[in-house]
Design a protein around this motif. Sequence first.
Motif, PDB file in Angstrom:
ATOM      1  N   GLN A 105      33.467  37.143  48.089  1.00 11.95           N
ATOM      2  CA  GLN A 105      33.791  35.763  47.731  1.00 11.95           C
ATOM      3  C   GLN A 105      32.541  34.936  47.506  1.00 11.95           C
ATOM      4  O   GLN A 105      32.592  33.856  46.899  1.00 11.95           O
ATOM      5  N   LEU A 106      31.402  35.414  48.014  1.00 17.98           N
ATOM      6  CA  LEU A 106      30.150  34.688  47.818  1.00 17.98           C
ATOM      7  C   LEU A 106      29.585  34.895  46.412  1.00 17.98           C
ATOM      8  O   LEU A 106      28.599  34.251  46.053  1.00 17.98           O
ATOM      9  N   THR A 107      30.184  35.785  45.655  1.00 20.66           N
ATOM     10  CA  THR A 107      29.729  36.052  44.287  1.00 20.66           C
ATOM     11  C   THR A 107      30.730  35.466  43.293  1.00 20.66           C
ATOM     12  O   THR A 107      31.761  34.907  43.672  1.00 20.66           O
ATOM     13  N   THR A 108      30.410  35.605  42.027  1.00 25.08           N
ATOM     14  CA  THR A 108      31.319  35.131  40.955  1.00 25.08           C
ATOM     15  C   THR A 108      32.241  36.243  40.468  1.00 25.08           C
ATOM     16  O   THR A 108      32.889  36.093  39.438  1.00 25.08           O
ATOM     17  N   LEU A 109      32.291  37.350  41.205  1.00 19.31           N
ATOM     18  CA  LEU A 109      33.087  38.488  40.753  1.00 19.31           C
ATOM     19  C   LEU A 109      34.570  38.133  40.663  1.00 19.31           C
ATOM     20  O   LEU A 109      35.249  38.516  39.704  1.00 19.31           O
ATOM     21  N   GLU A 110      35.104  37.411  41.662  1.00 21.46           N
ATOM     22  CA  GLU A 110      36.518  37.063  41.659  1.00 21.46           C
ATOM     23  C   GLU A 110      36.864  36.239  40.423  1.00 21.46           C
ATOM     24  O   GLU A 110      37.860  36.500  39.731  1.00 21.46           O
ATOM     25  N   GLU A 111      36.037  35.229  40.119  1.00 19.19           N
ATOM     26  CA  GLU A 111      36.313  34.374  38.967  1.00 19.19           C
ATOM     27  C   GLU A 111      36.261  35.163  37.669  1.00 19.19           C
ATOM     28  O   GLU A 111      37.119  34.989  36.790  1.00 19.19           O
ATOM     29  N   ARG A 112      35.297  36.067  37.558  1.00 19.79           N
ATOM     30  CA  ARG A 112      35.183  36.864  36.329  1.00 19.79           C
ATOM     31  C   ARG A 112      36.389  37.782  36.137  1.00 19.79           C
ATOM     32  O   ARG A 112      36.882  37.955  35.019  1.00 19.79           O
ATOM     33  N   ILE A 113      36.857  38.372  37.233  1.00 20.16           N
ATOM     34  CA  ILE A 113      38.025  39.258  37.127  1.00 20.16           C
ATOM     35  C   ILE A 113      39.259  38.467  36.718  1.00 20.16           C
ATOM     36  O   ILE A 113      40.058  38.911  35.878  1.00 20.16           O
ATOM     37  N   ASN A 114      39.443  37.280  37.311  1.00 20.21           N
ATOM     38  CA  ASN A 114      40.589  36.446  36.947  1.00 20.21           C
ATOM     39  C   ASN A 114      40.541  36.047  35.476  1.00 20.21           C
ATOM     40  O   ASN A 114      41.566  36.066  34.774  1.00 20.21           O
ATOM     41  N   PHE A 115      39.361  35.658  35.008  1.00 22.56           N
ATOM     42  CA  PHE A 115      39.211  35.311  33.595  1.00 22.56           C
ATOM     43  C   PHE A 115      39.513  36.531  32.708  1.00 22.56           C
ATOM     44  O   PHE A 115      40.176  36.421  31.675  1.00 22.56           O
ATOM     45  N   TRP A 116      38.995  37.693  33.117  1.00 23.45           N
ATOM     46  CA  TRP A 116      39.200  38.912  32.325  1.00 23.45           C
ATOM     47  C   TRP A 116      40.688  39.245  32.250  1.00 23.45           C
ATOM     48  O   TRP A 116      41.190  39.612  31.177  1.00 23.45           O
ATOM     49  N   LEU A 117      41.388  39.133  33.364  1.00 28.56           N
ATOM     50  CA  LEU A 117      42.831  39.411  33.376  1.00 28.56           C
ATOM     51  C   LEU A 117      43.572  38.470  32.440  1.00 28.56           C
ATOM     52  O   LEU A 117      44.416  38.893  31.643  1.00 28.56           O
ATOM     53  N   TYR A 118      43.255  37.178  32.567  1.00 23.72           N
ATOM     54  CA  TYR A 118      43.945  36.189  31.737  1.00 23.72           C
ATOM     55  C   TYR A 118      43.673  36.439  30.250  1.00 23.72           C
ATOM     56  O   TYR A 118      44.600  36.415  29.429  1.00 23.72           O
ATOM     57  N   ASP A 119      42.401  36.697  29.907  1.00 24.78           N
ATOM     58  CA  ASP A 119      42.055  36.926  28.509  1.00 24.78           C
ATOM     59  C   ASP A 119      42.759  38.161  27.955  1.00 24.78           C
ATOM     60  O   ASP A 119      43.243  38.163  26.816  1.00 24.78           O
ATOM     61  N   LYS A 120      42.827  39.236  28.763  1.00 26.99           N
ATOM     62  CA  LYS A 120      43.512  40.444  28.299  1.00 26.99           C
ATOM     63  C   LYS A 120      44.998  40.170  28.062  1.00 26.99           C
ATOM     64  O   LYS A 120      45.584  40.644  27.070  1.00 26.99           O
ATOM     65  N   ALA A 121      45.602  39.418  28.969  1.00 31.32           N
ATOM     66  CA  ALA A 121      47.034  39.126  28.818  1.00 31.32           C
ATOM     67  C   ALA A 121      47.294  38.256  27.596  1.00 31.32           C
ATOM     68  O   ALA A 121      48.230  38.503  26.823  1.00 31.32           O
ATOM     69  N   ILE A 122      46.481  37.240  27.392  1.00 35.31           N
ATOM     70  CA  ILE A 122      46.698  36.302  26.290  1.00 35.31           C
ATOM     71  C   ILE A 122      46.453  36.978  24.947  1.00 35.31           C
ATOM     72  O   ILE A 122      47.208  36.789  23.983  1.00 35.31           O
ATOM     73  N   THR A 123      45.386  37.786  24.872  1.00 35.60           N
ATOM     74  CA  THR A 123      45.071  38.425  23.596  1.00 35.60           C
ATOM     75  C   THR A 123      45.977  39.605  23.297  1.00 35.60           C
ATOM     76  O   THR A 123      46.136  39.994  22.140  1.00 35.60           O
ATOM     77  N   THR A 124      46.576  40.193  24.328  1.00 37.75           N
ATOM     78  CA  THR A 124      47.501  41.317  24.105  1.00 37.75           C
ATOM     79  C   THR A 124      48.846  40.824  23.617  1.00 37.75           C
ATOM     80  O   THR A 124      49.452  41.405  22.711  1.00 37.75           O
ATOM     81  N   TRP A 125      49.342  39.756  24.236  1.00 35.25           N
ATOM     82  CA  TRP A 125      50.637  39.196  23.853  1.00 35.25           C
ATOM     83  C   TRP A 125      50.420  37.753  23.382  1.00 35.25           C
ATOM     84  O   TRP A 125      50.507  36.807  24.172  1.00 35.25           O
ATOM     85  N   SER A 126      50.053  37.575  22.121  1.00 34.20           N
ATOM     86  CA  SER A 126      49.792  36.235  21.605  1.00 34.20           C
ATOM     87  C   SER A 126      51.108  35.453  21.504  1.00 34.20           C
ATOM     88  O   SER A 126      52.181  36.010  21.290  1.00 34.20           O
ATOM     89  N   ALA A 127      50.990  34.124  21.670  1.00 36.96           N
ATOM     90  CA  ALA A 127      52.177  33.254  21.671  1.00 36.96           C
ATOM     91  C   ALA A 127      52.645  32.991  20.239  1.00 36.96           C
ATOM     92  O   ALA A 127      51.845  32.965  19.288  1.00 36.96           O
ATOM     93  N   PRO A 128      53.948  32.763  20.049  1.00 41.05           N
ATOM     94  CA  PRO A 128      54.447  32.422  18.708  1.00 41.05           C
ATOM     95  C   PRO A 128      54.088  30.973  18.343  1.00 41.05           C
ATOM     96  O   PRO A 128      53.847  30.131  19.213  1.00 41.05           O
TER      97      PRO A 128
END
Length: 839
Positions: free
Chosen positions: A11-34
């Motif tokens: 938690q003292l690193t930025t790893l958690e934030e990067r993983i959350n961003f990566w997850l969100y980006d993968k989800a959004i770019t995989t299933w784009s909104a209409p």
Amino acid sequence: MLLTGILLLLQLTTLEERINFWLYDKAITTWSAPIDDNLALVGIDEHSLDALGRWPWDRNLHARLIDQLADAGAEVIVLDILFPEPSSSDQALADAMERHGRVVLPIHYSPATPKQRMAEQLPAPLLEKTASALGHVHVELEDDGVARGLYLYNSLGNHRRPALALAAQDRVNPSGHAPDAPAYTNVRSEFRFVPLAGGADTIPAHSYVDVLNGAVSLENFAGKTVFIGATAVGFGDILSTPFSGLGRPMSGVEFHANVYSASRQNTLISSAPGWASIALALVILLGLANSLPRLKPAATVLACSVSFALVLVTYFVVLRSLHYHLSAANALLLPMIALPVASGLRLAMANRFLNRQLDDLARTPQLALPDPSRRHPHQLLEHLSALLQPQGWLLAEGRDLLAVKGMTLADVPTNIQVGQWSHHGNQSWIRLIRGGSGYLLGLTLPDDLSREVIQLYLQNLKLEDPSAPALEPGAQENLSRRIEKVRTATERLSQMQAFISHSFERMPDGIIVTDELGVIRFANRHIEAWFREPMPSLSGLPLTRLLEGHDPRDAAPWYETVSETLTLRQSRTVDLKIHNKDFLIHLAPFALPDSNQFGIIANISDISELREQQRQHREAIDFISHDVRSPLVSQLALIEQLKRDPSHIDERQLEQLGRLARRSYHLAEEFVQLARAEQLTETRFYECEFLAIVENARDSVCEQAQEKQISLQVIGTEDLWLKGNAELLERAVINLMTNAVQYSPPGSAITVQVYRAGHLACLAIADEGSGIDQAELPMLFDRYHRQKRSELAGTHGTGLGLSFVKTVVEKHRGDISVESTAGEGTTFILKLPIADPMP
């Protein structure tokens, strides 16, 4: 505790934030909104700047555009252009806005000068008054500079401003109010992630100047909300998104259009409450901490993989279905951390255990067998029945009969002691204690001379050990149980290691070792291969069942042979046939270490080759007695005839005597050559040239071919060097050519081709003879085999020539094949490996 500690350090690193961003980006770019159907975009692009001149434009142009869109039936017009300063043409723009009635303008939060406090940058007063709604255009950039969402409301002083997209929808929350804060403090609320429809230019944009000049059909704007803003490169605000990163940023007006589209479809994504992320991580943590110590190493990998996949599925379901962004980084990190941590702990424990066991291995080189006093009575009865084949038996626990044949509880004598056999006539009884329960075991033995020997054998069996410690009940952790099994197996392995490795495994024969009950406790690799039984199924199998299953016999059954070996302690040697191969099994009793009992060592020898040699020897004797003896007898008879009347010697008689002598010579020569071929080894190989060998063979057969006016032609010019025996190779080629000449009609042609095929030197000898029957092709190279058609036609052979050829070819690691068509001819193809195939 280890997992929690490591997780807290991360938690003292930025790893958690990067993983959350990566997850969100993968989800959004995989299933784009209409894209919402009620949306249109007008862009101030490069074409419009070229046509209308440098920015800023006269506000009369914007008034004209609003009138154009009003005529087209646009429901709402969002003019994403800042008008902070008054202009002389404000009145025209205000009139156009008032005529339409639903024009939304943006506001911006920034200090007027670097030394001033934060303030609202509103449109010019006339325009502010005319606008139907005002909305802020601030987009939130994450720490990595990517725009993923925005705050729906910004508050400065007493003014609570909605986002531009909400203002266009007139979806301002009436219950909301500006918080109590200084007038210069921007208070933001209700952050939402925006599910984008795609990268830049995903939403089709119409050029500002084309709409202004009527080049675009007005039907494109009827009943829609029209966003107007800068889309030209380097002009207006640009935003990096999950679709583009820094490669192809999105214009601000298109981002707000995406916000409007998602808001109308109610797909804006809220941040999940903090307790949900903690709960998910806690469930994964507790599940892994409780399951991994109980699982096998392979199952540990599977459990961590399943946990990882479960978190991903949970995240995507919550995101797409419930429209919540769940902070799943900690829950995802747990399986990734748990696998090496669990493996490390397991390896550390195993390392300490193995170190102790390795120390014990050096101190305990003994041969150990399972103690009969530890075996269950059911198992004892099964083994004794397989070994002794009793006429009857009885096994009871208390007064409950467990197994019975030909015996009753009424036959039980009194005063039977625990662990001591009691013999009454042909019946033998014993009491056993296992796990706190008492058992009674009885056997009815054959009433013959073997009874006393069997009873003496039973008397020496130690089936009950009062000093044996009882196993302590209680559940153990899975890893501890496995370690205990390894410890026990290691003790047994250490005691048998020297005996197995130095005596059994390296022997050319198959070895089986049984215990005092005739149960297999060890078998080497030959037994596994010959009997085609996997090693786990051999261990614990009665020897009699193994032998009966593969070579059943009525006379002298196997159980008698095995039991007599144990009871009489005498060796036995018996023939054995397994999978059409001949073996000889020698059963010998041997004293078990640290015991007065005897087991069996069974030595199994493969005598198939010996039996084949015996068969060949018999065939050779038959051949000599007939084929060799016959011409000799004819010669002797002819000589006696000539001796009786030497004055009248006929030339035909001399020719016949010569033919018989030559036939005897050829027979002897074939035998000698075949014997030389069979004894050939690679120590007698040397480099030789194959084409020269074939040409020498041609020269040897050429005279024979000329007598029948047969054309014998060798085709080939390439030198092919082999590593072999040139003399025997030449003799093999001569045999093939001689056969071709012998079985070819006069005036025909024989073609001999020498060529290279890859790393092989090939020889093809094709004749135009009568061919070979297809039924005889499989037996063509068998020893003493002669074709029926040739024999009937008067062409007699020895049946050894082709057998010699095949033996020579196989000794050179080559291959020979034949292709024949009846009435058309035969082709023999010989292939030999080249000595150096690389050049």
